[in-house]
Enzyme design. Structure first.
Site, PDB file in Angstrom:
ATOM      1  N   HIS A 266      15.321  35.050 112.607  1.00 41.04           N
ATOM      2  CA  HIS A 266      16.308  34.244 113.322  1.00 41.04           C
ATOM      3  C   HIS A 266      17.694  34.892 113.262  1.00 41.04           C
ATOM      4  O   HIS A 266      18.353  35.088 114.295  1.00 41.04           O
ATOM      5  CB  HIS A 266      16.345  32.845 112.694  1.00 41.04           C
ATOM      6  CG  HIS A 266      17.311  31.903 113.330  1.00 41.04           C
ATOM      7  ND1 HIS A 266      16.925  30.939 114.238  1.00 41.04           N
ATOM      8  CD2 HIS A 266      18.657  31.744 113.179  1.00 41.04           C
ATOM      9  CE1 HIS A 266      17.978  30.248 114.626  1.00 41.04           C
ATOM     10  NE2 HIS A 266      19.047  30.714 113.984  1.00 41.04           N
ATOM     11  N   GLU A 267      18.122  35.241 112.065  1.00 40.96           N
ATOM     12  CA  GLU A 267      19.464  35.818 111.910  1.00 40.96           C
ATOM     13  C   GLU A 267      19.558  37.210 112.525  1.00 40.96           C
ATOM     14  O   GLU A 267      20.616  37.605 113.025  1.00 40.96           O
ATOM     15  CB  GLU A 267      19.861  35.854 110.433  1.00 40.96           C
ATOM     16  CG  GLU A 267      19.912  34.491 109.750  1.00 40.96           C
ATOM     17  CD  GLU A 267      20.796  33.478 110.448  1.00 40.96           C
ATOM     18  OE1 GLU A 267      21.765  33.896 111.137  1.00 40.96           O
ATOM     19  OE2 GLU A 267      20.537  32.268 110.321  1.00 40.96           O
TER      20      GLU A 267
END
Length: 502
Positions: A266-267
């Site tokens: 996600h990051e």
């Protein structure tokens, strides 16, 4: 560059430097700084924030902007310079109405509030955080009063900070479309929950091995460790100084393998956006993602549309099994894919599955609307939160730590942010649908070749920074603006098949 723009440039450079310092302080306070020093560091944050405020919010800058907005001056500016002037004028108009000392006081409060929230969450003591939360909300209500132009919903003022062009009227329609499909689908899936098992996820997984695999995963997706670093924090996040210094954090749980893996994916999605912004835009007011929804679309795209597919894991799963020989020796790729896509009605947003995630956002969106239309007080928030979880997900938090205290956003002053998570999920599904029409995405994933995917996103989204708004990017890419149907169709098809609902 015009002579007038040259006169503006030193102000822009100074503000950029000050915000770089503020970003570094924020990064440090979330990762390595000792909690006992927060109050003292907050004073420095307040001084720097006030200096940044005064650097751009002054009559000299206003006069330069006014001149640059004239037809003769506009004719001498290029596309980027015109966009900088337009963005700076909006920022000026938003901030000039806020008294400088109130801005400074609010910045200092923000700097300490996260620590107070963390203590309250750890102790499950909402009353410890409530007074600070009330001050933050009161500040924002006051700021809305300064900025509100008398049209639309008062909450629109805050939404515009994160999602320009998206109002309560638009988002109410969007969420209603999502609710009509998602709530019945969640109910059907809940009735068939035994068809998918992910108990393997909660075995014991060595933390150091998790870190090694997550480092590999970030690099595999495209994170450039020459221009970025990964640290640890209680709540994973991404920040950047410019496109050559992008920083992400992760967290690791011994008995939850998915948490760290999908957090880093996600990051990394966020990080790629920042790393692929054009060099001309970085270190300017245009040098970041165009909106939080656009940013979330990139993180959700990689986390869900890409990394929860069989095609993505075909070349990668053997490496994960090699790292955890004993823990995953009895888990086939098919069972692993089913497990990571399991849908369960849960209380924690950051651990929510792809199907129910939007309902977590809906709850926060509705509560924030109430907060900033003066329909609820701070003391009432825990009970309202709990009732909405019962209404939408059929479960009720037993503690405030797993309820109203679970997110850091309100402590950071990020009001109006949550809706962007839902917009991001919908935009991701729309991009994914279009990408599959113009390139063999599944084939690339099976080959372990994410370069064409990254390049497509760079050329159609990332490189533009804030030059284009979210809907402009979509319109230019595929001929239409945000359309919730791509998102609801994607989820319906995926979870109907996974849970054999037909």
């Amino acid at each position: 560059m015009s002579k007038t723009f040259e006169l503006l440039q030193p102000y822009l450079d100074k503000d950029m430097a000050l915000n770089t310092a503020l970003t570094l302080l924020s990064w440090d306070m979330e990762t390595l700084a000792p909690s006992g020093g927060m109050d003292y560091t907050a004073k420095a944050v307040g001084v720097l924030a006030l200096e940044s405020f005064n650097t751009l919010i002054n009559e000299d800058v206003n006069s330069l902007l006014t001149k640059l907005e004239t037809p003769d001056e506009q004719a001498g500016l290029d596309e980027v310079e015109k966009a900088i002037v337009k963005k700076l004028r909006k920022n000026y108009n938003d901030l000039k109405v806020i008294p400088a000392e109130e801005f400074k006081a609010y910045s200092e409060l923000q700097a300490t509030a996260s620590n107070v929230w963390a203590q309250a969450k750890e102790k499950n003591d909402y009353n410890h955080f409530a007074p600070v939360l009330k001050k933050l909300i009161d500040f924002q209500r006051k700021f809305i009063g300064y900025r509100y132009q008398g049209e639309g919903n008062r909450y629109d003022v805050l939404l515009d900070d994160y999602e320009p062009g998206f109002t309560v009227e638009i988002l109410d329609k969007f969420f209603n479309e999502v609710k009509e499909t998602i709530i019945p689908l969640v109910q059907k899936v809940s009735a068939n929950k035994d068809k998918v098992d992910n108990s393997f996820n909660y075995r014991t997984y060595n933390i150091e091995k998790q870190k090694e695999f997550c480092h590999f995963m970030a690099e595999y997706i495209g994170f450039d460790f020459n221009r970025g670093v990964i640290a640890e924090s209680a709540h994973p996040f991404t920040t950047n100084l410019h496109n050559h210094d992008v920083r992400i954090t992760n967290h690791f749980l011994e008995n939850n393998l998915e948490s760290a893996i999908f957090s880093v994916i996600h990051e990394t999605g966020h990080a790629l956006y920042e790393m692929q912004i054009d060099d001309r835009l970085t270190q300017t007011v245009l040098g970041s993602g165009t909106s939080m929804g656009a940013h979330e679309s990139q993180s959700r795209f990689f986390e869900n549309n890409i990394a929860k597919s069989t095609d993505f894991w075909l070349p990668v799963y053997p490496k994960l099994q090699e790292a955890f020989k004993e823990e995953l020796k009895d888990v086939s790729l098919e069972d692993f894919i089913k497990g990571i896509n399991q849908s369960t009605n849960s209380l924690i947003r950051t651990e929510a599955d792809e199907l129910t995630y939007c309902l977590h956002i809906l709850i926060r969106y509705e509560i924030e609307k109430m907060m900033f239309n003066n329909e609820v007080e701070v003391e009432e928030l825990p009970e309202i939160w709990n009732k909405k979880y019962e209404e939408y997900l059929g479960i009720r938090p037993e503690t405030d730590s797993e309820g109203v205290l679970q997110d850091i956003h309100w402590a950071c002053g990020n009001y109006g942010y949550f809706a962007s998570y839902a917009i991001g999920s919908a935009v991701a599904a729309q991009i994914y649908a279009h990408m599959n029409k113009v390139m063999p995405v599944e084939q690339y994933l099976r080959e372990g070749n994410l370069t064409p995917v990254r390049e497509f996103l760079k050329e159609n989204i990332h490189k533009y920074g804030m030059l284009k708004k979210t809907n402009e990017l979509l319109k230019d890419m595929m001929g239409e603006e945000l359309n919730a149907k791509y998102f609801t169709d994607y989820l319906t098809e995926k979870f109907t098949k996974l849970y054999e609902l037909n």
